[in-house]
Design a protein around this motif. Structure first.
Motif, mmCIF file in Angstrom:
data_model
loop_
_atom_site.group_PDB
_atom_site.id
_atom_site.type_symbol
_atom_site.label_atom_id
_atom_site.label_comp_id
_atom_site.label_asym_id
_atom_site.label_seq_id
_atom_site.Cartn_x
_atom_site.Cartn_y
_atom_site.Cartn_z
ATOM 1 N N CYS A 64 59.933 23.515 1.941
ATOM 2 C CA CYS A 64 60.214 25.020 1.882
ATOM 3 C C CYS A 64 59.072 25.818 2.834
ATOM 4 O O CYS A 64 59.404 27.099 2.877
ATOM 5 C CB CYS A 64 60.435 25.499 0.650
ATOM 6 S SG CYS A 64 58.950 26.069 -0.476
ATOM 7 N N ARG A 120 58.495 25.972 -5.804
ATOM 8 C CA ARG A 120 59.881 26.073 -5.476
ATOM 9 C C ARG A 120 60.512 24.523 -5.388
ATOM 10 O O ARG A 120 61.456 24.106 -5.355
ATOM 11 C CB ARG A 120 60.120 26.755 -4.149
ATOM 12 C CG ARG A 120 59.429 28.048 -4.344
ATOM 13 C CD ARG A 120 59.553 28.722 -2.759
ATOM 14 N NE ARG A 120 60.975 28.694 -2.223
ATOM 15 C CZ ARG A 120 61.663 29.698 -2.306
ATOM 16 N NH1 ARG A 120 61.539 30.575 -3.159
ATOM 17 N NH2 ARG A 120 63.149 29.557 -1.721
ATOM 18 N N CYS A 121 59.690 23.653 -4.943
ATOM 19 C CA CYS A 121 60.222 22.196 -4.668
ATOM 20 C C CYS A 121 60.005 21.019 -5.625
ATOM 21 O O CYS A 121 60.715 20.252 -5.435
ATOM 22 C CB CYS A 121 59.939 21.969 -3.348
ATOM 23 S SG CYS A 121 60.218 23.062 -2.107
ATOM 24 N N CYS A 176 54.606 22.101 -5.010
ATOM 25 C CA CYS A 176 55.063 23.219 -4.699
ATOM 26 C C CYS A 176 55.763 23.863 -5.872
ATOM 27 O O CYS A 176 56.578 23.104 -6.755
ATOM 28 C CB CYS A 176 56.094 23.141 -3.652
ATOM 29 S SG CYS A 176 57.057 24.594 -3.077
ATOM 30 N N CYS A 227 53.822 23.439 1.507
ATOM 31 C CA CYS A 227 54.858 22.756 1.264
ATOM 32 C C CYS A 227 55.759 22.420 2.442
ATOM 33 O O CYS A 227 56.116 23.255 3.007
ATOM 34 C CB CYS A 227 55.712 23.305 0.060
ATOM 35 S SG CYS A 227 57.430 22.558 -0.051
ATOM 36 N N THR A 281 56.273 27.169 1.497
ATOM 37 C CA THR A 281 55.569 27.848 0.998
ATOM 38 C C THR A 281 54.159 27.700 1.457
ATOM 39 O O THR A 281 53.488 26.475 1.419
ATOM 40 C CB THR A 281 55.750 27.532 -0.578
ATOM 41 O OG1 THR A 281 57.215 28.101 -0.696
ATOM 42 C CG2 THR A 281 54.891 28.495 -1.350
HETATM 43 ZN ZN ZN Z 1 58.383 24.125 -1.292
#
Ligand code: ZN
Ligand code: ADP
Length: 692
Positions: free
Chosen positions: A427, A408-409, A406, A424, A429
């Motif tokens: 989050c 973001r993660c 991910c 994900c 996503t």
């Molecule tokens: Zn994420």
């Protein structure tokens, strides 16, 4: 609203009595500070601790809770309270004490603790008026719907002995703790119900905490079939219903409150008993501020209320069990299932051996497949458990080894085949599955590992003539899907129920003779000192779903670590054996229940800032520890196992000590360093359950 403008005339004497007073106000901010305000004469008569007030704060106005009135002179001039928002206090003296304890024990603001005790829906006046206007049937008075109540069951001898001890403790009306340690199906719930009855006979009331409301509808039905005046509180209730139930409790119209962890704060008065069912469950720990554990809050509240706490579990937390060894709590054992039903036999399959024999990895072992075939041929039902949803947890490139994570993660994406997305799990996503490797562009994308979706496919291919239902948070997103699936299973329309922890506990289906645990290793590999305990608990709980009818039961556990003690002891139904081994390991490392633990997590969108902050806090902690010579160990700082979640980089450190005192005082010493700043947030978690 009462303001200085609608001034109510007071007698001179009343005014005199309260003239010297000023108010202690707390705000919903992560600061433990209590602010002092002057009380304009028009408000003096009305203000009580437990009411909300509007106050000037900085160059704005804010809402705060009045937590006390004091005559201690203030060294500086005080600002006036603007108005009082409540006609009567929202909390009583006991809850004020409890919130003050929450604030000091969990290092949150007193105001934050007050906000946990008085939930948002209660604070929101608009919803209050709406509920009053609509007069929802449930809102009025729960004693309107009087049921014809069922009789209590006649205890077995084992139940009677346990109950006698509880009864004896209850008659003393003193604080106390009992751990009811009974195997699955041994009749713990019946004991809770009759203990509640005794408390009501004394003219007192009871709170009944359950780990998750969706899993305990059977329990709630049982309580409602025995008692009137039962209120239910949980966060899934619509605002107006929650509000109505809360006020019913506050107005003394309920005798029993059933609910999830936050119900430990319910405004019930005159409490004699707090039952905590499945006391070992992690859902009792709240993962945002205040990061409390409902069991520990209940223990505290019970001391203020002179109440008994009754903890129940088939697999008690090592914390509670240890307290029974040291004599702090009484332990009552139920060693037999009701109706002399036997616990199922448990067989562990060595998946390494399986792989050698069959040359490659098969998710379903030959033994499990064969046993499933046998059970289905006899029209019996099967439960399969896997603690991982989706189709495949790793998407990687076979050429260059790239793993899709991910953005973001920094956590691998999971492939969900039904929706044809990668997701994900942290989050949420979503993105389409890659056609080629985003790194080396080769078309050699591979889906590795397995989740419930993949198992569903495999089972469907092997048993095409039988119906499978999958229960996980993906398949249960539709309203009522949970109840519908369980009903279909109960009626026998579904023969194989496959699911995540949703199916691990509470289910009682007599026709289930086989339970398969697809992988006992998912929990074991977590970087967490409780990994073995959770594995033991989970296997025991899932195994407890088998053999609840006359057909007997068996459990097949698949593992790559079949020699691990948590798996071996769970297979032997040997809690004491497991606890002895695990306690020794905890003792050596100073982990709970022997030592106390606190975790500080640092979060920032800037990787260097979070590292620097964690290091400087850790250095200060180490310097202070050396200077004070207290027996405190600082572990870390290090990047958290999940180094990035939701674009935030994460570092953490741990404080370990034999008692809370040293931890509390050192955190107080560095309070200023932990204040929220723009770039880095610091989160203090006392008795942490999340290590990731
Ligand atoms: Zn994420
Ligand atoms: P636990 O809470 O320990 O898992 P339960 O209280 O759910 O166990 O009891 C298991 C089953 O046995 C339930 O169906 C319950 O109604 C029944 N039961 C419990 N106690 C008795 C009893 N004394 N006599 C007959 N049935 C009982």
């Amino acid at each position: 609203m009462i303001t200085p403008d609608n001034h109510v005339a007071l007698t001179n004497q009343q005014l005199e009595e309260r003239e010297e007073l000023h108010a202690e106000i707390v705000l919903n901010i992560p600061l433990s500070k209590v602010f002092h305000y002057a009380i304009p004469s028009g408000l003096r008569k009305h203000l009580r601790a437990g009411m909300r007030v509007k106050i000037p704060f900085g160059n704005k106005t804010a809402t705060g809770f009045c937590v006390g009135l004091t005559t201690t002179p203030s060294p500086y001039p005080l600002k006036d309270i603007i108005s009082i928002l409540d006609k009567t206090p929202l909390t009583n003296e006991i809850m004020l004490r409890l919130t003050r304890w929450l604030s000091s024990h969990y290092h949150c603001g007193w105001g934050e603790a007050m906000h946990a005790v008085v939930p948002p829906v209660i604070r929101c006046r608009a919803k209050l008026q709406l509920a009053e206007k609509n007069k929802l049937p449930d809102c009025k008075n729960i004693s309107d719907n009087q049921n014809t109540l069922q009789q209590h069951l006649t205890f077995t001898r084992e139940q009677q002995n346990a109950f006698n001890s509880i009864h004896e403790k209850l008659s003393r009306k003193e604080p106390g703790v009992i751990l009811l340690h009974g195997i699955t199906g041994s009749g713990k719930t019946e004991i809770y119900l009759q203990a509640i009855d005794k408390v009501l006979e004394q003219g007192r009331k009871a709170i009944f905490l359950v780990p998750e409301i969706s899993l305990t509808s059977q329990t709630i039905q049982r309580i409602r079939s025995r008692f009137n005046r039962v209120a239910v509180l949980h966060s899934n209730l619509l605002g107006s219903f929650y509000h109505a139930q809360w006020h019913t409790i506050r107005e003394d119209k309920a005798d029993i409150v059933v609910g999830t962890r936050s119900s430990v704060f319910c405004p019930l008065k005159n409490i004699g008993l707090i039952v905590i069912d499945e006391e070992h469950e992690n859902t009792y720990k709240q993962e945002n501020s205040p990061r409390y554990h409902a069991r520990d809050v209940a223990l505290k509240r019970a001391t203020y209320e002179n109440a008994l706490v009754l903890l129940g579990s088939a697999t008690p937390s090592l914390e509670s069990y240890y307290h029974t060894l040291s004599g702090d709590y009484e332990r009552l054992v139920l060693s037999r299932r009701i109706g002399e039903l036997r616990l199922p036999s448990v067989e562990v399959i060595d998946m390494r051996e399986e792989m050698r024999k069959r040359k490659r990895h098969h998710i379903i072992s030959q033994k499990l497949e064969y046993s499933m075939g046998q059970a289905l041929a006899k029209n019996e039902q099967i439960i399969l458990f896997l603690n991982r949803r989706g189709f495949a947890p790793y998407i990687h490139c076979k050429r260059c080894g790239f793993v899709l994570k991910c953005r973001r993660c920094d956590i691998p994406m999971t492939f969900h085949k039904k929706r044809n997305i990668t997701l994900c799990h942290y989050c949420h996503t979503e993105s389409p599955p890659p056609q080629a490797c985003p790194d080396c562009l080769a078309s050699r994308i591979n889906y590795h590992g397995f989740g419930t979706e993949k198992i569903e496919d495999e089972i469907a291919a092997r048993f095409p003539n039988h119906r499978i239902a999958r229960m996980d948070s993906d398949s249960m997103r539709i309203r009522d899907a949970h109840e519908k699936t369980l009903k279909a299973f109960e009626r026998g329309e579904v023969q194989i129920l496959l699911g995540t922890q949703m199916i691990a506990k509470g289910l009682d289906f007599p026709n289930v003779t086989l339970v398969g645990i697809i992988s006992a290793d998912t929990m074991l590999n977590f970087p967490d000192f409780r990994a073995s305990e959770r594995t033991f608990q989970l296997i025991s709980q899932v195994a407890g779903r088998a053999g609840r009818g006359s057909g007997g039961g068996r459990v097949i556990v698949q593992s790559f670590h079949p020699e691990h003690y948590s798996i071996r002891y769970a297979a032997a139904h040997d809690y004491e054996g497991f606890a002895e081994k695990e306690l020794e390991f905890r003792r050596q490392l100073g982990y709970p229940p022997f030592g106390k633990l606190a975790r500080i997590v640092f979060r920032s969108t800037k990787e260097d800032r979070v590292r620097d902050k964690a290091s400087s806090v850790a250095n200060t902690l180490k310097e202070l520890t050396n200077a004070n010579g207290n027996n405190l160990v600082i572990l870390g700082p290090s990047p958290a196992p999940f180094t990035k979640i939701n674009t935030m980089f994460r570092w953490h450190l741990f404080l370990q000590s034999q008692n809370y005192g040293a931890i509390h005082s050192i955190i107080k010493d560095i309070e200023d360093m932990l204040k929220p700043s723009k770039s880095v947030q610091a989160i203090v978690d006392i008795d942490p359950y999340m290590m990731l």
